[in-house]
Design a protein around this motif. Structure first.
Motif, PDB file in Angstrom:
ATOM      1  N   ASP A  67      74.429 101.112  44.757  1.00  0.00           N
ATOM      2  CA  ASP A  67      75.348 101.625  45.734  1.00  0.00           C
ATOM      3  C   ASP A  67      76.118 100.404  46.733  1.00  0.00           C
ATOM      4  OD1 ASP A  67      77.324 102.865  47.354  1.00  0.00           O
ATOM      5  OD2 ASP A  67      75.879 103.926  48.566  1.00  0.00           O
ATOM      6  N   ALA A  68      77.291 100.016  46.410  1.00  0.00           N
ATOM      7  CA  ALA A  68      77.967  98.951  47.227  1.00  0.00           C
ATOM      8  C   ALA A  68      79.095  99.445  48.153  1.00  0.00           C
ATOM      9  CB  ALA A  68      78.589  97.951  46.058  1.00  0.00           C
ATOM     10  N   SER A  69      78.933 100.640  48.608  1.00  0.00           N
ATOM     11  CA  SER A  69      79.893 101.173  49.430  1.00  0.00           C
ATOM     12  C   SER A  69      79.542 101.514  51.075  1.00  0.00           C
ATOM     13  CB  SER A  69      80.194 102.867  48.751  1.00  0.00           C
ATOM     14  OG  SER A  69      79.038 103.752  49.160  1.00  0.00           O
ATOM     15  N   LYS A  70      78.141 101.161  51.239  1.00  0.00           N
ATOM     16  CA  LYS A  70      77.826 101.226  52.346  1.00  0.00           C
ATOM     17  C   LYS A  70      76.892  99.816  52.984  1.00  0.00           C
ATOM     18  CE  LYS A  70      77.460 106.172  51.774  1.00  0.00           C
ATOM     19  NZ  LYS A  70      77.301 105.981  50.372  1.00  0.00           N
ATOM     20  N   GLU A  71      77.328  99.356  53.943  1.00  0.00           N
ATOM     21  CA  GLU A  71      76.274  98.195  54.551  1.00  0.00           C
ATOM     22  C   GLU A  71      74.959  98.984  54.975  1.00  0.00           C
ATOM     23  OE1 GLU A  71      79.646  98.693  57.743  1.00  0.00           O
ATOM     24  OE2 GLU A  71      79.378  99.237  55.711  1.00  0.00           O
ATOM     25  N   PRO A  72      73.920  98.048  54.973  1.00  0.00           N
ATOM     26  CA  PRO A  72      72.444  98.661  55.238  1.00  0.00           C
ATOM     27  C   PRO A  72      72.612  99.554  56.499  1.00  0.00           C
ATOM     28  CG  PRO A  72      72.355  96.640  54.430  1.00  0.00           C
ATOM     29  CD  PRO A  72      74.110  96.803  54.599  1.00  0.00           C
ATOM     30  N   ASP A  73      73.208  98.880  57.701  1.00  0.00           N
ATOM     31  CA  ASP A  73      73.061  99.910  59.008  1.00  0.00           C
ATOM     32  C   ASP A  73      73.543 101.306  58.473  1.00  0.00           C
ATOM     33  OD1 ASP A  73      72.074  97.758  60.073  1.00  0.00           O
ATOM     34  OD2 ASP A  73      73.613  97.076  61.235  1.00  0.00           O
ATOM     35  N   VAL A  74      74.824 101.220  57.967  1.00  0.00           N
ATOM     36  CA  VAL A  74      75.344 102.619  57.616  1.00  0.00           C
ATOM     37  C   VAL A  74      74.718 103.454  56.723  1.00  0.00           C
ATOM     38  CG1 VAL A  74      77.448 103.895  56.866  1.00  0.00           C
ATOM     39  CG2 VAL A  74      77.638 101.732  58.235  1.00  0.00           C
ATOM     40  N   ALA A  75      74.114 102.901  55.805  1.00  0.00           N
ATOM     41  CA  ALA A  75      73.240 103.563  54.615  1.00  0.00           C
ATOM     42  C   ALA A  75      72.137 104.219  55.468  1.00  0.00           C
ATOM     43  CB  ALA A  75      72.898 102.803  53.517  1.00  0.00           C
ATOM     44  N   ALA A  76      71.416 103.365  56.323  1.00  0.00           N
ATOM     45  CA  ALA A  76      70.295 103.858  56.993  1.00  0.00           C
ATOM     46  C   ALA A  76      70.550 104.934  57.909  1.00  0.00           C
ATOM     47  CB  ALA A  76      69.572 102.570  57.706  1.00  0.00           C
ATOM     48  N   GLN A  77      71.749 105.043  58.699  1.00  0.00           N
ATOM     49  CA  GLN A  77      71.725 105.859  59.619  1.00  0.00           C
ATOM     50  C   GLN A  77      72.074 107.178  58.663  1.00  0.00           C
ATOM     51  OE1 GLN A  77      75.204 104.899  61.477  1.00  0.00           O
ATOM     52  NE2 GLN A  77      74.489 103.188  62.646  1.00  0.00           N
ATOM     53  N   ARG A  78      72.538 107.135  57.680  1.00  0.00           N
ATOM     54  CA  ARG A  78      72.768 108.591  56.861  1.00  0.00           C
ATOM     55  C   ARG A  78      71.490 108.791  56.112  1.00  0.00           C
ATOM     56  NH1 ARG A  78      74.183 109.223  51.218  1.00  0.00           N
ATOM     57  NH2 ARG A  78      75.462 110.859  50.631  1.00  0.00           N
TER      58      ARG A  78
ATOM     59  N   ASN B 289      63.226 108.670  57.198  1.00  0.00           N
ATOM     60  CA  ASN B 289      63.153 107.484  58.384  1.00  0.00           C
ATOM     61  C   ASN B 289      63.036 106.285  57.920  1.00  0.00           C
ATOM     62  OD1 ASN B 289      62.949 105.973  60.762  1.00  0.00           O
ATOM     63  ND2 ASN B 289      60.568 106.490  61.012  1.00  0.00           N
ATOM     64  N   ILE B 290      64.436 105.832  57.078  1.00  0.00           N
ATOM     65  CA  ILE B 290      64.184 104.512  56.617  1.00  0.00           C
ATOM     66  C   ILE B 290      65.172 103.405  57.478  1.00  0.00           C
ATOM     67  CG2 ILE B 290      65.315 103.190  54.420  1.00  0.00           C
ATOM     68  CD1 ILE B 290      64.748 105.901  52.946  1.00  0.00           C
ATOM     69  N   VAL B 291      64.508 102.288  57.604  1.00  0.00           N
ATOM     70  CA  VAL B 291      65.211 101.210  58.464  1.00  0.00           C
ATOM     71  C   VAL B 291      66.306 100.588  57.657  1.00  0.00           C
ATOM     72  CG1 VAL B 291      63.422 101.209  60.327  1.00  0.00           C
ATOM     73  CG2 VAL B 291      63.361  99.596  58.352  1.00  0.00           C
ATOM     74  N   PRO B 292      67.224  99.693  58.185  1.00  0.00           N
ATOM     75  CA  PRO B 292      68.054  99.068  57.402  1.00  0.00           C
ATOM     76  C   PRO B 292      67.503  97.877  56.621  1.00  0.00           C
ATOM     77  CG  PRO B 292      69.227  99.273  59.362  1.00  0.00           C
ATOM     78  CD  PRO B 292      67.676 100.078  59.614  1.00  0.00           C
ATOM     79  N   GLU B 293      66.394  97.284  57.188  1.00  0.00           N
ATOM     80  CA  GLU B 293      65.675  96.149  56.466  1.00  0.00           C
ATOM     81  C   GLU B 293      65.265  96.574  55.028  1.00  0.00           C
ATOM     82  OE1 GLU B 293      66.449  95.476  60.450  1.00  0.00           O
ATOM     83  OE2 GLU B 293      65.221  97.051  59.676  1.00  0.00           O
ATOM     84  N   ARG B 294      64.874  97.674  54.977  1.00  0.00           N
ATOM     85  CA  ARG B 294      64.528  98.163  53.642  1.00  0.00           C
ATOM     86  C   ARG B 294      65.538  98.563  52.484  1.00  0.00           C
ATOM     87  NH1 ARG B 294      58.991  99.224  54.031  1.00  0.00           N
ATOM     88  NH2 ARG B 294      57.962  99.970  55.952  1.00  0.00           N
ATOM     89  N   ILE B 295      66.572  98.230  52.885  1.00  0.00           N
ATOM     90  CA  ILE B 295      67.694  98.655  52.032  1.00  0.00           C
ATOM     91  C   ILE B 295      68.412  97.400  51.460  1.00  0.00           C
ATOM     92  CG2 ILE B 295      69.880  99.775  51.548  1.00  0.00           C
ATOM     93  CD1 ILE B 295      69.211 101.470  54.075  1.00  0.00           C
ATOM     94  N   LEU B 296      68.307  97.117  50.102  1.00  0.00           N
ATOM     95  CA  LEU B 296      68.665  96.180  49.305  1.00  0.00           C
ATOM     96  C   LEU B 296      69.898  96.715  48.076  1.00  0.00           C
ATOM     97  CD1 LEU B 296      65.619  94.045  48.280  1.00  0.00           C
ATOM     98  CD2 LEU B 296      66.768  94.120  50.390  1.00  0.00           C
ATOM     99  N   SER B 297      71.027  96.437  48.936  1.00  0.00           N
ATOM    100  CA  SER B 297      72.247  96.892  48.085  1.00  0.00           C
ATOM    101  C   SER B 297      72.864  95.967  47.234  1.00  0.00           C
ATOM    102  CB  SER B 297      73.366  97.323  49.183  1.00  0.00           C
ATOM    103  OG  SER B 297      74.452  97.456  48.451  1.00  0.00           O
ATOM    104  N   SER B 298      73.395  96.134  45.895  1.00  0.00           N
ATOM    105  CA  SER B 298      74.171  95.210  45.351  1.00  0.00           C
ATOM    106  C   SER B 298      75.220  94.567  45.924  1.00  0.00           C
ATOM    107  CB  SER B 298      74.398  96.053  43.836  1.00  0.00           C
ATOM    108  OG  SER B 298      75.412  96.991  44.226  1.00  0.00           O
ATOM    109  N   GLY B 299      75.785  95.305  46.876  1.00  0.00           N
ATOM    110  CA  GLY B 299      76.919  94.498  47.505  1.00  0.00           C
ATOM    111  C   GLY B 299      76.239  93.210  48.190  1.00  0.00           C
ATOM    112  N   LEU B 300      75.058  93.075  48.556  1.00  0.00           N
ATOM    113  CA  LEU B 300      74.654  92.050  49.090  1.00  0.00           C
ATOM    114  C   LEU B 300      74.480  90.681  48.438  1.00  0.00           C
ATOM    115  CD1 LEU B 300      71.868  93.615  51.148  1.00  0.00           C
ATOM    116  CD2 LEU B 300      73.746  92.852  51.989  1.00  0.00           C
ATOM    117  N   LEU B 301      74.567  90.958  46.874  1.00  0.00           N
ATOM    118  CA  LEU B 301      74.536  90.103  46.021  1.00  0.00           C
ATOM    119  C   LEU B 301      75.820  89.446  45.768  1.00  0.00           C
ATOM    120  CD1 LEU B 301      72.789  92.034  43.049  1.00  0.00           C
ATOM    121  CD2 LEU B 301      71.783  90.385  44.343  1.00  0.00           C
ATOM    122  N   LEU B 302      76.982  90.016  46.526  1.00  0.00           N
ATOM    123  CA  LEU B 302      78.167  88.940  46.495  1.00  0.00           C
ATOM    124  C   LEU B 302      78.152  87.862  47.152  1.00  0.00           C
ATOM    125  CD1 LEU B 302      80.641  92.123  47.254  1.00  0.00           C
ATOM    126  CD2 LEU B 302      80.711  90.705  45.041  1.00  0.00           C
ATOM    127  N   THR B 303      77.268  87.590  48.277  1.00  0.00           N
ATOM    128  CA  THR B 303      77.353  86.371  48.952  1.00  0.00           C
ATOM    129  C   THR B 303      76.634  85.288  47.933  1.00  0.00           C
ATOM    130  OG1 THR B 303      76.733  87.690  51.065  1.00  0.00           O
ATOM    131  CG2 THR B 303      76.187  85.400  50.840  1.00  0.00           C
TER     132      THR B 303
END
Length: 288
Positions: A63-74, A81-95
């Motif tokens: 899922d490359a539709s939500k940055e980790p902070d937004v995904a964690a809030q969702r 209870n998942i914190v942003p640091e645990r979320i590795l999104s394919s969108g982060l691979l763009l960097t």
């Protein structure tokens, strides 16, 4: 127990058994932990237990539709209870992709959400309209734009670029074709949008076999390798609902996997999977 390729047995397992056998657990998001409007069966109890025991885990998602902070809030809104640091999104691979291909400050048309545009901007791209000239087309998601009009505009711009001899990079962080939209309901994902554009390009330029998207997410190994490095152990297991992405990617990285029957793949499909075989299968994250 059910059968996999060539009748090989695929044992059934529970989340508690996985937790006792492995140092770390990798989860897909949609179809495993969540659907579009809530948590999957057993997900709340599983995450609560892992947090309590301190078991290392990560969510690796296409899922490359939500940055980790937004995904964690969702997720937290669903009781996970998942914190942003645990979320590795394919969108982060763009960097890394933009760095490797010298795309910093490139003009990028982005089909997707505000989160999809965030990932492109974080990678150094400059977001522009799909109706004009662009150097990169990123399909970030199937949502966030008026579908037909936006795809038509991007396609027209691509045709013009090809006809003028301009090279445009086509990038797809999320290769998923479908996803579990809700319990018993499904929707197309970003990979299906990319297939539409590839088919149209092939129809107009049949001699050009290079007009295809670079696919970044699962089943490619980057997210898996990132996760095991972050969690500090290769004694990890991937829980996913799609054979072609979650399970195939784990196998490519020599990681064990469990196919869960709450998302896209049906357990019966194991008998037809000639090349992709999970280590285990699960009915759900519930303890039954």
């Amino acid at each position: 127990m059910t059968t996999g390729a060539a009748g090989a047995p695929v044992p059934r397992i529970t989340i508690n058994e996985l937790s006792s056998r492995y140092d770390a657990i990798l989860f897909d998001a949609y179809g495993v932990l969540v659907h579009s409007s809530g948590a999957m069966p057993g997900a709340r109890e599983t995450i609560t237990s892992l947090n309590r025991t301190g078991t290392p885990y990560a969510i690796i998602t296409n899922d490359a539709s939500k940055e980790p902070d937004v995904a964690a809030q969702r997720y937290q809104g669903f009781g996970l209870n998942i914190v942003p640091e645990r979320i590795l999104s394919s969108g982060l691979l763009l960097t890394e992709y933009f760095l490797q291909h010298n795309l910093r400050d490139a003009a990028c048309a982005v089909l997707g959400t505000a989160g999809s545009r965030y990932f492109v901007e974080q990678a150094g791209g400059i977001v522009v309209s799909e109706s004009g000239e662009f150097d990169v087309l990123v399909i970030g998601d199937e949502n966030g734009y008026v579908f037909v009009e936006t795809v038509d505009a991007a396609l027209t711009s691509l045709f013009r670029a090809v006809e003028r001899g301009r090279q445009v990079r086509l990038v797809l962080p999320n290769p998923d074709l479908i996803f579990p939209h809700d319990r018993g309901a499904f929707g197309i994902a970003a990979g299906s949008v990319a297939l539409i554009i590839e088919a149209a390009l092939w129809r107009r330029f049949p001699q050009r076999d290079d007009l295809v998207f670079d696919r970044l997410g699962k089943p490619h190994p980057d997210l898996y390798e990132w996760a095991v490095k972050k969690l500090g152990s290769r004694n990890a297991v991937m829980i996913g609902d799609q054979l072609e992405t979650d399970i195939a990617g784990a196998a490519a990285c020599n990681l064990d996997s469990a196919l869960i029957a709450t998302g896209v793949a049906q357990v019966e499909s194991l008998a037809l999977a000639a090349d992709i075989r999970p280590t285990y299968w699960m009915s759900s994250l519930e303890q039954c």
